[in-house]
Write an enzyme that holds these catalytic residues in place. Structure first.
Site, PDB file in Angstrom:
ATOM      1  N   GLU A 176      -8.430  45.961 -62.643  1.00  0.00           N
ATOM      2  CA  GLU A 176      -8.638  45.186 -64.106  1.00  0.00           C
ATOM      3  C   GLU A 176      -8.358  46.408 -64.984  1.00  0.00           C
ATOM      4  O   GLU A 176      -9.808  46.909 -65.397  1.00  0.00           O
ATOM      5  CB  GLU A 176      -9.692  44.412 -64.423  1.00  0.00           C
TER       6      GLU A 176
ATOM      7  N   GLN B 177     -18.100  30.799 -68.759  1.00  0.00           N
ATOM      8  CA  GLN B 177     -17.686  31.295 -67.525  1.00  0.00           C
ATOM      9  C   GLN B 177     -17.325  29.883 -66.410  1.00  0.00           C
ATOM     10  O   GLN B 177     -16.502  30.151 -65.739  1.00  0.00           O
ATOM     11  CB  GLN B 177     -18.711  32.166 -66.803  1.00  0.00           C
TER      12      GLN B 177
ATOM     13  N   HIS C 118     -19.742  39.515 -68.452  1.00  0.00           N
ATOM     14  CA  HIS C 118     -19.598  39.320 -69.731  1.00  0.00           C
ATOM     15  C   HIS C 118     -20.593  38.526 -70.466  1.00  0.00           C
ATOM     16  O   HIS C 118     -21.050  38.371 -71.423  1.00  0.00           O
ATOM     17  CB  HIS C 118     -18.336  38.137 -69.735  1.00  0.00           C
TER      18      HIS C 118
ATOM     19  N   VAL D 290     -12.003  35.984 -60.792  1.00  0.00           N
ATOM     20  CA  VAL D 290     -12.972  35.585 -61.492  1.00  0.00           C
ATOM     21  C   VAL D 290     -14.385  35.272 -61.044  1.00  0.00           C
ATOM     22  O   VAL D 290     -14.737  35.001 -59.813  1.00  0.00           O
ATOM     23  CB  VAL D 290     -12.499  33.964 -62.064  1.00  0.00           C
ATOM     24  N   ALA D 291     -15.298  35.774 -61.773  1.00  0.00           N
ATOM     25  CA  ALA D 291     -16.641  35.741 -61.355  1.00  0.00           C
ATOM     26  C   ALA D 291     -17.509  34.357 -61.327  1.00  0.00           C
ATOM     27  O   ALA D 291     -17.256  33.751 -62.221  1.00  0.00           O
ATOM     28  CB  ALA D 291     -17.456  36.668 -62.170  1.00  0.00           C
TER      29      ALA D 291
ATOM     30  N   ASP E 127     -12.999  42.857 -72.683  1.00  0.00           N
ATOM     31  CA  ASP E 127     -11.623  42.814 -72.210  1.00  0.00           C
ATOM     32  C   ASP E 127     -10.922  43.316 -73.243  1.00  0.00           C
ATOM     33  O   ASP E 127     -10.774  42.690 -74.349  1.00  0.00           O
ATOM     34  CB  ASP E 127     -11.323  41.626 -71.590  1.00  0.00           C
TER      35      ASP E 127
ATOM     36  N   SER F 172     -21.221  37.069 -63.965  1.00  0.00           N
ATOM     37  CA  SER F 172     -20.347  37.768 -64.792  1.00  0.00           C
ATOM     38  C   SER F 172     -20.876  38.716 -65.616  1.00  0.00           C
ATOM     39  O   SER F 172     -21.992  38.598 -66.316  1.00  0.00           O
ATOM     40  CB  SER F 172     -19.552  36.777 -65.518  1.00  0.00           C
TER      41      SER F 172
ATOM     42  N   HIS G 265     -10.734  45.957 -68.354  1.00  0.00           N
ATOM     43  CA  HIS G 265     -12.376  45.506 -68.147  1.00  0.00           C
ATOM     44  C   HIS G 265     -13.223  46.713 -68.294  1.00  0.00           C
ATOM     45  O   HIS G 265     -13.210  47.478 -67.656  1.00  0.00           O
ATOM     46  CB  HIS G 265     -12.496  44.660 -67.098  1.00  0.00           C
TER      47      HIS G 265
END
Length: 396
Positions: free
Chosen positions: A356, A272, A300, A292-293, A307, A298, A359
């Site tokens: 998004e 990330q 993820h 973006v985180a 995604d 995040s 996502h």
């Protein structure tokens, strides 16, 4: 003569009896006077410990006598202390030094014990709170004259912040609602705050992670597995339950002639960070922050987010996933498998993330169904229901 002899014998017997009685009285008096010390000795305390404990109040001594264990006074007498030995024992920890434990307990009793008692906190309650609160927290309680009956409803709410208690009470909201609105208004990204929070249980499937709410950079899910569906990149790992659910969704979509593809799933903190740095190199700060985180915030990294794309996008039939039949199917059916569209187009201001359509976040079928049916984001759900996992305020 006989009469006089009997009289003298009677006097001797009486004198002896009186002597024995006096001795008994003296013995009983000595025992009575030292009875507490004798009890402590029977309990197992040596002479030095008995001498120390006998200086305490009768109520305190009786507590030591009632305990199943004997307290190692010598351990705590390594440093100067106010003789709250039982409390030192209660809060002893391998992670905290003797000096720090004694300092905390002694300062508590010197500055807060009596004041709290006057506010309705009995000793058992105070001891329970000592396991949870800092001395600064106790200062908030006493400086604001917060009675136990006022404070109790908030203490078992995950994420409650002691310094915010006066505002909770003044808000006249229900306890959970008060905590979330006062302490966590930035869950709704339209609000701002200098505060940041640490999420202590990143394995929780309902975890709300976003700007301001971070997990440890070292967190890696223990049950990461590769998702057994087509993958456009190498990032195709998810937590086991999420992977199985995604595979089921893939199989059911396939029956409809639709082919889902993983574009990106689990990303480590380091992964990330690389993406974050790249976005900030390309875009301005405001734009990059919405795209973006920040590493540690995040979804993820949880191993619960994916995604998606589709074979039709990979083959060039469509430019983006949001334009595909696969998207239309997923948006209607994802909740059956425990997934939610995490950042919908009509909730950008709340989530703080641009739309998004690709996502998706695994939260489990029960919660996903509720969110889908009520049209809620994870932010809105959390603000309404509170946290079911621990959250703590980070020092800035």
């Amino acid at each position: 003569m006989k009469k006089q002899r009997r009289k003298k014998q009677g006097h001797r017997v009486l004198k002896t009896g009186l002597g024995i009685l006096v001795c008994l009285i003296v013995v009983v008096g000595i025992v009575a006077f030292n009875w507490t010390g004798i009890q402590l000795g029977i309990k197992g305390y040596d002479k030095d410990a008995r001498t120390t404990l006998l200086k305490l109040s009768e109520e305190e001594i009786q507590e030591y006598l009632s305990l199943e264990e004997i307290i190692d006074l010598a351990k705590w007498d390594q440093v100067n202390n106010q003789h709250h030995y039982y409390d030192y024992k209660l809060y002893s920890s391998d992670d905290v030094s003797v000096e720090d434990i004694v300092s905390y307990v002694d300062e508590f009793y010197s500055n807060y014990h009596t004041k709290l008692k006057e506010l309705g906190y009995d000793l058992e309650t105070q001891r329970s709170l000592m396991k949870q609160l800092s001395l600064d927290d106790f200062r908030v309680l006493t400086d604001n004259q917060l009675e136990w009956i006022q404070v109790e409803p908030y203490l078992n709410i995950n994420g409650r912040i002691i310094e915010d208690l006066p505002q909770y009470i003044q808000s006249n909201l229900e306890p959970v609602e008060a905590v979330m609105n006062v302490s966590y208004s930035i869950i709704d990204s339209r609000n701002s705050s200098d505060r940041t929070y640490f999420l202590e249980e990143p394995s929780n499937t309902a975890l709300l992670i976003k700007k301001g709410f971070s997990i440890s950079k070292d967190y890696v899910p223990e049950d990461l597995v590769e998702v057994n569906i087509p993958t456009a990149t190498t990032n195709n790992k998810m937590r086991s339950d999420a992977a199985k659910a995604l595979e089921s969704m893939y199989e059911d979509a396939k029956k409809e002639g639709l082919t889902l593809v993983v574009n990106s799933a689990y990303r480590s903190y380091e992964d990330q960070q690389k993406i974050y740095d790249e976005y900030f190199r390309i875009y301005d700060e405001v734009t990059a922050a919405r795209l973006v985180a920040v590493p540690g915030t995040s979804e993820h990294q949880l191993g619960l987010s994916v995604d998606l794309t589709s074979q039709s996008v990979v083959d060039g039939q469509f430019g983006v996933f949001g334009s595909t039949p696969e998207y239309q199917w997923v948006i209607k059916n994802a909740y059956h498998y425990g997934f939610i569209l995490r950042y919908p187009s009509d909730k950008i201001e709340i989530t703080g993330i641009t739309n998004e359509p690709w996502h998706y976040r695994y939260v489990g079928v029960k919660l996903a169904t509720k969110l889908y049916e009520e049209g809620l984001t994870l932010e809105e759900y959390t603000l309404k229901n509170g946290f079911d996992y621990p959250v703590s305020l980070m020092e800035n």
